[in-house]
Each structure stands twice: as C-alpha cells, then as structure tokens.
Scaffold this motif. Sequence first.
Motif, PDB file in Angstrom:
ATOM      1  N   ILE A 150       0.836  -1.202   0.000  1.00 20.84           N
ATOM      2  CA  ILE A 150       0.000   0.000   0.000  1.00 20.84           C
ATOM      3  C   ILE A 150       0.870   1.251   0.000  1.00 20.84           C
ATOM      4  O   ILE A 150       0.642   2.199  -0.757  1.00 20.84           O
ATOM      5  CB  ILE A 150      -0.949  -0.004   1.213  1.00 20.84           C
ATOM      6  CG1 ILE A 150      -1.922  -1.182   1.119  1.00 20.84           C
ATOM      7  CG2 ILE A 150      -1.706   1.311   1.311  1.00 20.84           C
ATOM      8  CD1 ILE A 150      -2.806  -1.336   2.336  1.00 20.84           C
ATOM      9  N   ASN A 151       1.885   1.268   0.878  1.00 18.79           N
ATOM     10  CA  ASN A 151       2.779   2.419   0.940  1.00 18.79           C
ATOM     11  C   ASN A 151       3.556   2.586  -0.359  1.00 18.79           C
ATOM     12  O   ASN A 151       3.718   3.707  -0.866  1.00 18.79           O
ATOM     13  CB  ASN A 151       3.749   2.265   2.116  1.00 18.79           C
ATOM     14  CG  ASN A 151       4.634   3.483   2.303  1.00 18.79           C
ATOM     15  OD1 ASN A 151       4.168   4.613   2.251  1.00 18.79           O
ATOM     16  ND2 ASN A 151       5.915   3.249   2.514  1.00 18.79           N
ATOM     17  N   ARG A 152       4.026   1.481  -0.917  1.00 17.63           N
ATOM     18  CA  ARG A 152       4.791   1.556  -2.162  1.00 17.63           C
ATOM     19  C   ARG A 152       3.924   2.075  -3.314  1.00 17.63           C
ATOM     20  O   ARG A 152       4.371   2.890  -4.116  1.00 17.63           O
ATOM     21  CB  ARG A 152       5.357   0.177  -2.511  1.00 17.63           C
ATOM     22  CG  ARG A 152       6.333   0.201  -3.691  1.00 17.63           C
ATOM     23  CD  ARG A 152       6.950  -1.161  -3.942  1.00 17.63           C
ATOM     24  NE  ARG A 152       7.945  -1.095  -5.001  1.00 17.63           N
ATOM     25  CZ  ARG A 152       9.213  -0.785  -4.808  1.00 17.63           C
ATOM     26  NH1 ARG A 152       9.643  -0.513  -3.585  1.00 17.63           N
ATOM     27  NH2 ARG A 152      10.064  -0.748  -5.818  1.00 17.63           N
ATOM     28  N   MET A 153       2.671   1.627  -3.374  1.00 20.03           N
ATOM     29  CA  MET A 153       1.778   2.097  -4.415  1.00 20.03           C
ATOM     30  C   MET A 153       1.534   3.603  -4.289  1.00 20.03           C
ATOM     31  O   MET A 153       1.612   4.345  -5.284  1.00 20.03           O
ATOM     32  CB  MET A 153       0.441   1.354  -4.352  1.00 20.03           C
ATOM     33  CG  MET A 153      -0.570   1.794  -5.403  1.00 20.03           C
ATOM     34  SD  MET A 153      -2.134   0.881  -5.299  1.00 20.03           S
ATOM     35  CE  MET A 153      -2.754   1.481  -3.713  1.00 20.03           C
ATOM     36  N   ALA A 154       1.264   4.066  -3.071  1.00 21.44           N
ATOM     37  CA  ALA A 154       1.031   5.491  -2.856  1.00 21.44           C
ATOM     38  C   ALA A 154       2.277   6.307  -3.207  1.00 21.44           C
ATOM     39  O   ALA A 154       2.183   7.365  -3.844  1.00 21.44           O
ATOM     40  CB  ALA A 154       0.631   5.746  -1.406  1.00 21.44           C
ATOM     41  N   ALA A 155       3.445   5.800  -2.792  1.00 30.46           N
ATOM     42  CA  ALA A 155       4.692   6.503  -3.102  1.00 30.46           C
ATOM     43  C   ALA A 155       4.920   6.576  -4.608  1.00 30.46           C
ATOM     44  O   ALA A 155       5.324   7.624  -5.142  1.00 30.46           O
ATOM     45  CB  ALA A 155       5.860   5.808  -2.421  1.00 30.46           C
ATOM     46  N   ASN A 156       4.657   5.490  -5.306  1.00 29.57           N
ATOM     47  CA  ASN A 156       4.851   5.468  -6.763  1.00 29.57           C
ATOM     48  C   ASN A 156       3.881   6.381  -7.488  1.00 29.57           C
ATOM     49  O   ASN A 156       4.185   6.899  -8.568  1.00 29.57           O
ATOM     50  CB  ASN A 156       4.713   4.042  -7.292  1.00 29.57           C
ATOM     51  CG  ASN A 156       6.001   3.245  -7.167  1.00 29.57           C
ATOM     52  OD1 ASN A 156       7.088   3.768  -7.395  1.00 29.57           O
ATOM     53  ND2 ASN A 156       5.892   1.978  -6.782  1.00 29.57           N
ATOM     54  N   ILE A 157       2.710   6.597  -6.911  1.00 31.27           N
ATOM     55  CA  ILE A 157       1.731   7.488  -7.535  1.00 31.27           C
ATOM     56  C   ILE A 157       2.086   8.949  -7.306  1.00 31.27           C
ATOM     57  O   ILE A 157       2.074   9.761  -8.242  1.00 31.27           O
ATOM     58  CB  ILE A 157       0.315   7.205  -6.987  1.00 31.27           C
ATOM     59  CG1 ILE A 157      -0.181   5.834  -7.465  1.00 31.27           C
ATOM     60  CG2 ILE A 157      -0.669   8.295  -7.433  1.00 31.27           C
ATOM     61  CD1 ILE A 157      -1.472   5.399  -6.813  1.00 31.27           C
ATOM     62  N   PHE A 158       2.425   9.297  -6.056  1.00 33.57           N
ATOM     63  CA  PHE A 158       2.520  10.711  -5.701  1.00 33.57           C
ATOM     64  C   PHE A 158       3.938  11.285  -5.703  1.00 33.57           C
ATOM     65  O   PHE A 158       4.125  12.460  -6.052  1.00 33.57           O
ATOM     66  CB  PHE A 158       1.865  10.947  -4.337  1.00 33.57           C
ATOM     67  CG  PHE A 158       0.378  10.780  -4.368  1.00 33.57           C
ATOM     68  CD1 PHE A 158      -0.430  11.785  -4.882  1.00 33.57           C
ATOM     69  CD2 PHE A 158      -0.214   9.614  -3.916  1.00 33.57           C
ATOM     70  CE1 PHE A 158      -1.807  11.639  -4.929  1.00 33.57           C
ATOM     71  CE2 PHE A 158      -1.591   9.448  -3.954  1.00 33.57           C
ATOM     72  CZ  PHE A 158      -2.396  10.459  -4.477  1.00 33.57           C
TER      73      PHE A 158
END
Length: 410
Positions: A150-158
């Motif tokens: 979840i954290n990695r996905m958010a980081a990759n998006i923003f």
Amino acid sequence: MKKIAMIGSALSGNKGAAAMLESAMQTLGEKYPDAQFTLLAMYPQQDKEQNTYKNLTILRGDSFYLGAVINSWALLYRLLPGARNFIKKRSPEVKALAEADVLLDQGGITFVDGREVFLIYNVATILPALNVKTPVAKCAQALGPFKNPINRMAANIFLPKMARIVSRGAITHAHLEGLGLKNVTEGADYAFCLEVTDAEEKAATKKFDMNFFKNGNVVGVSPSVVLRKKVDKHRGPGAYAKETAEFVDYLTKEKGYKVLLIPHSYRSAETQLQHNNDAPLCRDIYAQVSGQEKCQLLDVELGSQELRCIIGKCDLFIASRFHAMVSSLAMQVPTLVIGWSHKYREVLEMFGLEKWAFGHDKLQHEYLKTRFAELEEEQKTVRAQLTKKLPKVKKKSYNQVDVIQSVLER
C-alpha cells in the motif's frame, strides 16, 4: 514578490516543526526579502497567538479540515474552471495554494512502512496543491522504506509528481533511489540552517534561570511520547517514564550531574493532550524522580531558537525527540540517541557518530548506563567530530534553499 505556502510545520506544539518553518523563512527571506508566507496549520489558533512574523499568514490546516474541506474545494477547483473565483472566495486556503509559487511540504517523516495509518494524511497534505497546479517541494524529511504494497503504491503514484524531493540522509536517499525517482536531491534537515542570535538567548533567559548551568555539569534529557508508546506497548503502561526517572536518579545521585528535562514538543500547560506534546510525559517523569533538588523540568513553552540556546548549554545530552537531537548536534553537544526510526541514524551518520544511536528495544537501565559511560569517556572526541563535520552538514542543509529557488524560478 514570491508567495510561498507551507504545510507540515508549525509554531506551536512540536518545536522541531517550528525550527523547520523558521529556517525556511530565514533562508528564503534572504533570497526574497519581500516574500510572503502562508502556513496551513495543524493548530491554527495557537500558531496565530505565537506568530510574530508580519509576512506570515496562518490558515486552518488541521487533519479533518484538510482532508474533508480543503481537498474537496481543491478538487472542485480542478474540475470546474469556471467556478475558480467563487472557490477562492469561499476557501482562503485554496486561494493561498492556487496563488502560491510553491508549496513546501515540511512533514518530518512521510510515506514510511509501518506508518500506514498516516498515509492518508501524507497524501492529503500535497494533493490540494497538485489539484490547483502548484508545484510541491518536499523539504528534507525521512521517507521509506517502501516494501509495504500500500505504501509503495502510494509513493509510486505521488512522489514522482513532486517538483523536488530533498532526502534527509543516506538511508532515505537509498529508499528513494530504489523507486527510480529522478526528482531527488540529497540534503540534511532544514533545522540545521536555523540561526540563533543574542536576541534569542536574552529571550530564553527571561523564561528560564540560566544559573542552573552554573556549579556542576548538566545532562539534558528530551523524552518523546512517540517512544513512550512503543516502549509501553511491549513492557507495560508506565515502563518508559519509570525507566527514564530511574536513570535521571542514577545521573544525579551516583554520577553527580544536574539534569534538565526538556519537552521539545510543548502545547499549552492547560491541555493534557499528548499529540505533539511531551510536557505531560515529562511531568510524569519528574514526579517519579526522587532527587528533584538536582533535576529541573523546563515546564514552559519556548520558541525553537530559545530552546536551542538552552540545549546548547548542556554538557551532555540524551535525546529521543528527533529535533532535540538536531539542536544538540547543531550546538555541538555530545549526544546519546534513543530512537525508533532510521531518521535518527541517518542524521548521525553525517557526523560519523551513528554508533551513539540505539533503538527503543534496547532501553534497559544497565545498557543505558553502559552507553552513557562510553559517551562520557569519549565526549571530547565526539565534540571535536561535531565541530569538524557541522559546517558540511549545514551546507548540505542549505542546498535545499537552492532546490526551492530552482522551483520558484521556473
């Protein structure tokens, strides 16, 4: 005239956040003397009461209002171009963001595995600026690791959407490089840029009796409610305060030191709320200290520069609050660090002093005594190392001023 918005920092509460805010205003004010600053504040009323800067406007930015109101208006601003003037009239926060040349995100630690509970807030602080097309510069902070999906996905998006990201040390920098980001600059905590003048020292003497530092060596101790939660979770309620009080008694009774308990995050004495507030914890510790004649509690709210003046007068320091550690290092005070994140170690690594940090899992009386004795023995060497490395660390901290200026001049 440049307009600079800020979020994640403060004047009240966490004095590390205040140090970052005031460092930004000092350094960018030198570059742009007519710059106007706006802070979206977690505690707007308290910050307004403490605001002495004529070029700083305080607007509301507490968690609920930020997430539910500011983000909603900013999304409508993006989707309904024809309604933008109306939205600006209804939301001064969105107006400030839309008219700003840059948003400085000064959150001290964001997008970190194990802190997913804060992930929504991490996104909410930057999303309104993205929706109104204002560039975001993440000031030096700890980020990563990014192994949690979840954290990695958010980081990759923003994170790729940031105009620039300044890492706060080698560990964070490696985490960011692991994401393949190209918008990263290696830096150091913004608070290392904070300059302390004679005026701040005079102000500090009006709030604290400096005679405490006469006739005996002083150890400063800065506890942390964040660390307390982690220790008490594993060892039972009250374990952290009891352990700290016992060590204070060891320092005063067996070692002959005077001890100054310093809540580096401090909210009004009338509140018992403990978020961004180490004062109730420090009062609890002080109440359990049996040798109070040689221990003093700094139970008054000071500005970040005033606190730095007082910390700088200590002979040795024990820090669990991150920016108390930054201030002690900046004032070249040999420091033992009890932490809970890589953010402590990566700063100490800049000074070659990472061996003086250990995790809360090792917070046991005998181990603490051993590590303190080692610091005592090597304090001259440690102080010399701080003196040698500090100019380079300050320069690395100041690099983010150039980074921010490059965004402002686009």
